[in-house]
Structure formats: C-alpha cells, structure tokens
Enzyme design. Structure first.
Site, PDB file in Angstrom:
ATOM      1  N   LYS A  26      -9.683   9.571   2.517  1.00 61.81           N
ATOM      2  CA  LYS A  26      -8.222   9.709   2.496  1.00 61.81           C
ATOM      3  C   LYS A  26      -7.822  10.851   1.566  1.00 61.81           C
ATOM      4  CE  LYS A  26      -4.085   6.768   1.956  1.00 61.81           C
ATOM      5  NZ  LYS A  26      -3.625   5.413   1.591  1.00 61.81           N
ATOM      6  N   SER A  61      -0.465   3.349   4.714  1.00 60.26           N
ATOM      7  CA  SER A  61      -0.485   4.803   4.638  1.00 60.26           C
ATOM      8  C   SER A  61      -1.834   5.415   5.035  1.00 60.26           C
ATOM      9  CB  SER A  61      -0.137   5.251   3.217  1.00 60.26           C
ATOM     10  OG  SER A  61      -1.095   4.761   2.280  1.00 60.26           O
ATOM     11  N   SER A 104      -1.970  -0.845   2.717  1.00 57.92           N
ATOM     12  CA  SER A 104      -2.232   0.459   3.339  1.00 57.92           C
ATOM     13  C   SER A 104      -3.615   0.631   3.927  1.00 57.92           C
ATOM     14  CB  SER A 104      -1.974   1.577   2.323  1.00 57.92           C
ATOM     15  OG  SER A 104      -0.609   1.698   2.047  1.00 57.92           O
TER      16      SER A 104
END
Length: 448
Positions: free
Chosen positions: A51, A126, A150
């Site tokens: 990420k 996210s 997330s």
C-alpha cells in the site's frame, strides 16, 4: 495465479521470471488502476504488493496525495524489512484513498480504483488497490493498513481474505500515520493459509515503535487447525442495519458453522452507530495532528508564497483533497476550545465502554462472527453524502477502537459481487480467528 505458499517454493530464477509475467499482467489489467505505477521490486523473493502509505527505501511514497508527490522514502518500514527476512519483497505500490481516508478508493490523486468483480462498483477502501489487485489476479498478496476497516472492507467487497492484527502485534514504524492509536498493517491474500504466512512474517516486537508489544515470534501458519471447535458469538440484532443479501449470507454461514461442530452463543452489543460516532471523532482528532507535518516545507510538493503563511495555505489547499480537508477540519473542531470536553473526551469514554463490551462478550464466546459491511460493494458515486460513506464502516470500526484482531473472508455472492464476513478475536488471539476462518473456507470450497 500462484498462491503465496506456492511462490515461496519457487527457485530464485523461477521467481524472477514470474515477476516479469506478473508485471505484464498488471499492464494488461491497467483499467483496474490498482497500482500507482509500473511495478518494481525491492529485492529478491516472493513479490508482495505494498500500500502506498508504507515506506520502501528509495521509492516515491505519496499516500495517494498530491502533497507528497516527490517524497522519496529514506528508509524501509519495519514490515518491509521483515518481508526481506522471510524470502519476500515489496513489488509495486497499491493505489488507495488519499491518506487512507475513505471507504471507496475514489479519492486518490491517481484516480479511482475499480472492483475486478464488476468495474462499475467500488473496491472498498482505503486499501482498495491491494484488494483489487489480489482479487483481480495481478498480485499474489498485499500489505495494507486498517484504521477502521480499511483491510477487511475492501477484502469483503472484492472477495479475498484480509486480516487486521491486534494493535501492537505488527510494527507501525514506517507506516504514514492517519490515526496513530488505531492504525495497523496487515495482510490481504487469496486464502487463509497465505494470510497466516504473511502475518507470521511481519509480526514481532520492534523497539522503533513504542506501541509494539513484546511477544514470541508468531507461528500461526504452523499451527493452523481447521477442525478446532469454538464457541462463536452471534450478534443477530446487529443485522438490522444490513441488506437482505448480507443478512441471508450471515444466517447461511451460521448454519454451516453449526454443522462444523462450533457452538453458537447469542450475544448483544451496544448500537454500532455509537462506534461510528466515537471513531470519527477520535480518528479525525488524531489525523489533524498527524497531517500538520505536511506543510510544503519538510516533505513533498511546495507552492510558493510571499511569506510562510501563504506558502502553507497554498500548498495545503492545492495538495490535500476534499475528504482529507474535511477530516482535518473535523479534527480541529472536536479539539477546539469549548468543544474538547463535549466531543473528544466523551468519545474517549465511549471507546473505553466499547473495550469493556468486547471483554464482556469474550467471557461467553471465544470468537465473534459479524458482517464486514452492511451491503455489497456499491456503484461509484453511490454515496450522496460523506456520512453515507462513513456508515459503511459500521461493523468494522469497533474492532479498531478496542484494538482487537479480525479476519474477513468471502462466504457468498450476490450476482457477481462477493459478501464477506469477519471473525473477531480477543487481543493477540489471531490463531483462533485464523483456525475458524480456515475451517469455514475449506467447507465453502468443498460445497462450491
């Protein structure tokens, strides 16, 4: 697509060839927008997508924000170093909601991520890029971060496995902070076995992180037991906020769990909407403090101004997106004079109550079974207001407030769209939730 377990058995030469094949596959599925750039490798080993808020030395890390464009990480996050120690490496950066603030992965400066199951629908957020890539066959596995769901919510929307570890099990050193008391790095994988492998690799005490807990090295993969019978807490009244499809998937899963030999225990917990309220007060309060460092002076992009104040205003106005600005303003409001006690202190008391509630639930049950999201992945721009997007986290934020581990796995489909459920465990009992999730996954695979 190779699993992580299979990739770790390849020779170094075969792995390098597979990385080239994977990079080509990323280009072929570029419409998913799951990667922020063409994938590159941080070294030898099985390739793990990272990420874009986890530092990889020498890579541009932007958190999906214009304000950090040009920032080159001078060091590795501890989680990246641990990958290198376990025959894995960072392989590309995953797209995400800007500064991890969102539940749809629409707010990135690189554009929205698409759900590989149906590209008209969001992948969740996210960590949407991580989940989209794993589910879409362009990443073996990924490291995401979970502040209020997330990891688990995009895993549910895309149909893969996502685990949020206990707060303190995985070092946060090198993770760009959104809400420091809630953030936790965790795996997103194709299956539960891979999830256990990746969790074991990144877990462990780190003196660079003051919140890291001193524990023995995690060995959940070696001890996976799909036949382990547990007392499972059932929160049926929580389903009132869920769609018909999610309610059916939950009930059907309970029947399977009961046939597997688990004991179901009916339980009650306070209104999940109180969890949402406490979460968005506390997380935005911490976010406005953490994001104050991004001012155009120390990191990333800088816009010129006639004086320092104008430099700050121009840089932050242009550099931050709408959702990040909204949460910074909310955080400053709840911490401001006259409102601190009415909002922030009250939310802290609510958090303590939520921690107590979960402790009470675990007196009767060994794990808790709950939905991940109240509906399947919505279409793009489906949320008319930010509040509607915030409510999609209704089943996940309580776990972060209490610092507990939870794992999401797909249990059903509504059309092309997956439905995920989560197992929640007591602190540092990742083995329990992995065992029960592994057992359920095996049964669901056998039943097709």
């Amino acid at each position: 697509m190779l699993t992580l377990e299979e990739a770790l058995k390849l020779s170094p030469q075969a792995l390098e060839e597979y990385k080239c094949e994977l990079a080509q596959r990323v280009l072929e599925k570029s419409e998913l927008n799951a990667y922020v750039s063409a994938p590159k490798s941080s070294g030898a080993g099985a390739p793990i997508l990272i990420k874009d808020n986890i530092n990889v030395k020498g890579w541009e890390i932007t958190c999906g924000s214009q304000i950090l464009q040009g920032y080159i990480a001078p060091y590795n996050a501890t989680a990246i170093d641990r990958l290198h120690q376990h025959s894995m490496c960072a392989f590309g950066l995953a797209n995400m909601d800007e500064f991890a603030m969102g539940s749809t992965s629409e707010s990135s400066c690189y554009g929205p991520v698409k759900n590989p199951r149906d590209t008209d629908h969001v992948p969740g957020g996210s960590s949407g890029g991580c989940a989209s890539a794993v589910a879409g066959g362009v990443a073996i596995a990924a490291l995401g971060s979970d502040t209020g769901g997330s990891i688990r919510q995009p895993a549910s929307y895309c149909g893969c496995v996502g685990l949020k570890p206990t707060y303190g099990r995985v070092s946060r050193y090198g993770l760009v902070a959104y809400s420091s008391s809630l953030d936790q790095i965790g795996p997103i994988t194709q299956n539960v076995r891979d999830c256990a492998i990746l969790l074991d690799a990144i877990s462990g005490h780190d003196p660079k992180d003051s919140t890291s807990v001193v524990l023995e090295a995690s060995q959940t993969f070696k001890h996976l037991d799909p036949k382990r019978a547990l007392r499972i807490g059932v929160l049926e009244e929580a389903l009132k906020d869920a769609s018909v499809e999610v309610q059916k998937a939950y009930t059907d899963s309970l029947h399977i769990l009961e046939k597997m030999g688990h004991t179901l225990v009916s339980q009650r917990i306070g209104d999940h909407k109180h969890h949402i309220a406490a979460y968005y007060i506390l997380s935005t309060a911490e976010a406005c403090s953490n994001l104050a460092r991004f001012d155009g002076v120390r990191y990333g992009k800088r816009l010129k101004g006639k004086d320092l104040k104008e430099l700050y205003i121009k840089t932050r106005s242009k550099g931050f997106g709408a959702e990040v600005k909204r949460r910074i303003m909310l955080g400053n409001f709840v911490l401001s004079s006259g409102y601190y006690e009415a909002y922030y202190l009250k939310a802290q008391r609510a958090r303590a109550h939520i921690v107590h509630e979960y402790k009470r639930l675990f007196e009767d049950a060994e794990v808790i079974f709950a939905p991940v999201a109240p509906c399947v992945a919505p279409e793009f721009n489906a949320h008319a207001t930010p509040l509607e997007m915030y409510l999609s986290d209704i089943y996940t934020v309580g776990v972060n407030l209490a610092g507990l581990p939870a794992i999401s796995l797909p249990v059903a489909y509504h059309g092309k769209l997956p439905i995920g459920m989560q197992f929640i465990g007591p602190a540092f009992e990742e083995q329990r939730i992995l065992d029960v999730a592994y057992g359920l996954e095996e049964i669901l695979e056998l039943e097709g």
